[in-house]
Write an enzyme that holds these catalytic residues in place. Structure first.
Site, mmCIF file in Angstrom:
data_model
loop_
_atom_site.group_PDB
_atom_site.id
_atom_site.type_symbol
_atom_site.label_atom_id
_atom_site.label_comp_id
_atom_site.label_asym_id
_atom_site.label_seq_id
_atom_site.Cartn_x
_atom_site.Cartn_y
_atom_site.Cartn_z
ATOM 1 N N LYS A 138 42.002 7.077 19.253
ATOM 2 C CA LYS A 138 42.907 6.667 20.330
ATOM 3 C C LYS A 138 44.239 6.158 19.770
ATOM 4 C CE LYS A 138 39.867 3.858 22.187
ATOM 5 N NZ LYS A 138 38.691 4.203 21.336
ATOM 6 N N THR A 139 44.179 5.348 18.725
ATOM 7 C CA THR A 139 45.417 4.848 18.116
ATOM 8 C C THR A 139 46.222 5.987 17.500
ATOM 9 O OG1 THR A 139 44.382 2.703 17.661
ATOM 10 C CG2 THR A 139 46.379 3.242 16.418
ATOM 11 N N ASP A 176 46.524 -1.748 22.629
ATOM 12 C CA ASP A 176 45.130 -1.483 22.284
ATOM 13 C C ASP A 176 44.228 -2.490 22.999
ATOM 14 O OD1 ASP A 176 43.015 -0.232 21.092
ATOM 15 O OD2 ASP A 176 43.261 -1.191 19.135
ATOM 16 N N THR A 190 38.038 0.654 25.168
ATOM 17 C CA THR A 190 36.666 1.086 24.897
ATOM 18 C C THR A 190 35.768 0.800 26.101
ATOM 19 O OG1 THR A 190 36.226 -1.061 23.848
ATOM 20 C CG2 THR A 190 36.871 0.756 22.409
ATOM 21 N N ARG A 197 36.093 7.925 12.159
ATOM 22 C CA ARG A 197 36.281 6.733 11.329
ATOM 23 C C ARG A 197 35.099 6.536 10.382
ATOM 24 N NH1 ARG A 197 37.724 2.068 14.786
ATOM 25 N NH2 ARG A 197 39.875 2.662 14.305
#
Length: 356
Positions: free
Chosen positions: A77-78, A122, A171, A230
């Protein structure tokens, strides 16, 4: 110093499969982030939709609609927020929901935005309510009302701000308030990656990091990465350490398997903590149901760690079921621990003549 400390390996094993970013790996993540939509691997529907949104806005010469990116942590997302700014050729301002405790904090950021700039928040679902209410007006009318003074003498001064694009990441999209969710013109939900997509991620990361990664080694790491880039990149770095210290530096199937065994990541992508949770649930509580707080005490962890790090994958892998009475181990969990599941375990099927 040819051998790695077993204590060090055990310490790493407790955090390797968390989808949350560790502070120490921020620099590594920034190196591996894709720079544009063509480099971004996976999420084909989101990429296609986002490309249309950005290209349409660019042709109109106006900032695109505000964008909400939702989905589990570690899926990019980032990275997508930074790509949006790069595709628009605009700077990006980055903050987080918990950092915006007061409306004044948000007003200061908004008033300093240049026209067309991208603002990324975020964990936007954790923004304080006063700041959220100010954000409504800023997103819709590009204006904020700044209150000057206190009590009966307080006055509200409208402050015009430059048109901008807000990118929010969450999230927990279900916890967003309706008014905030409705002000986003485009909402994208990030899905977990397939093993094939993770292999592409790993090969790209290996090229950037200068790692000799064989196809079978990439497939092995991808299969244990819980569908999360990740985690895949984190495991790649740990396998690289093993390959450089105990092998010839090349990551193939045998090296990947040996390295992941050292870091206690099994063939289903479960680590020490995951297996401890399943073992306690099965051996100490007969498979459940049991509350998450009791389960956390049994494994010596915080309830939030069990609930946010272990449970999502165990549920998705079909090994844990959440019920109104508590957590229950499925038949697959019993089988993974080498035990015979009772007949009342979720997913249990009676053995057939061929099974016997």
């Amino acid at each position: 110093m040819e051998d790695m400390s077993d204590d060090l390996a055990g310490e790493w094993a407790e955090t390797q499969l968390s989808p949350l970013a560790e502070p120490a790996e921020r620099d590594d993540e920034s190196t591996l982030r894709p720079r544009d939509l063509h480099e971004f691997v996976g999420q084909p529907r989101v990429r296609e939709q986002l490309q249309l949104v950005l290209q349409g806005a660019t042709r109109r010469g106006a900032p695109p609609d505000h964008v909400l990116l939702s989905g589990p942590p570690g899926l990019g997302k980032t990275s997508l927020a930074m790509i949006i700014a790069a595709e628009l050729g605009r700077p990006i301002r980055i903050t987080s929901g918990p950092a915006l405790e007061r409306a004044g904090d948000l007003a200061a950021m908004l008033s300093n935005l240049a026209e067309g700039e991208v603002m990324f928040i975020d964990e936007i679902h954790r923004i304080a309510r006063p700041a959220e209410e100010m954000l409504y007006l800023a997103m819709e009318d590009f204006r904020v009302d700044v209150v000057v003074g206190k009590g009966p003498g307080a006055t509200s001064i409208p402050l015009e701000i430059a048109p901008f694009t807000l990118v929010g990441a969450t999230t927990r999209s279900g916890t967003l308030t309706g008014p905030l969710r409705d002000r986003f013109g485009f909402t994208a939900h990030m899905e977990f990656y397939t093993p094939e997509e993770l292999e592409q991620v790993l090969r790209r990361s290996a090229r950037i990091l200068g790692i000799e990664l064989r196809d079978d080694g990439a497939a092995e790491i991808a299969s244990r990465s819980r569908g999360t880039p990740r985690i895949a990149n984190r495991l790649l770095r740990r396998v690289r350490d093993y390959a450089e210290v105990r092998a010839d530096g090349r990551v193939d199937l045998a090296v990947a398997q040996a390295a992941l065994a050292v870091y206690d990541v099994d063939d289903l992508g479960l680590d020490r903590l995951d297996r401890a949770v399943l073992s306690a649930l099965v051996r100490s509580f007969g498979g459940g149901p049991v509350g998450v707080a009791t389960l956390a005490v049994a494994v010596g962890e915080e309830p939030t760690t069990v609930e946010e790090v272990c449970e999502p994958y165990l549920v998705r892998a079909g090994m844990l079921a959440r019920t109104p009475r508590g957590r229950v181990a499925t038949a697959l969990a019993w089988s993974h621990l080498g035990l015979t599941a009772p007949a009342d375990a979720p997913g249990w099927t009676a053995p057939t003549l061929f099974d016997e």
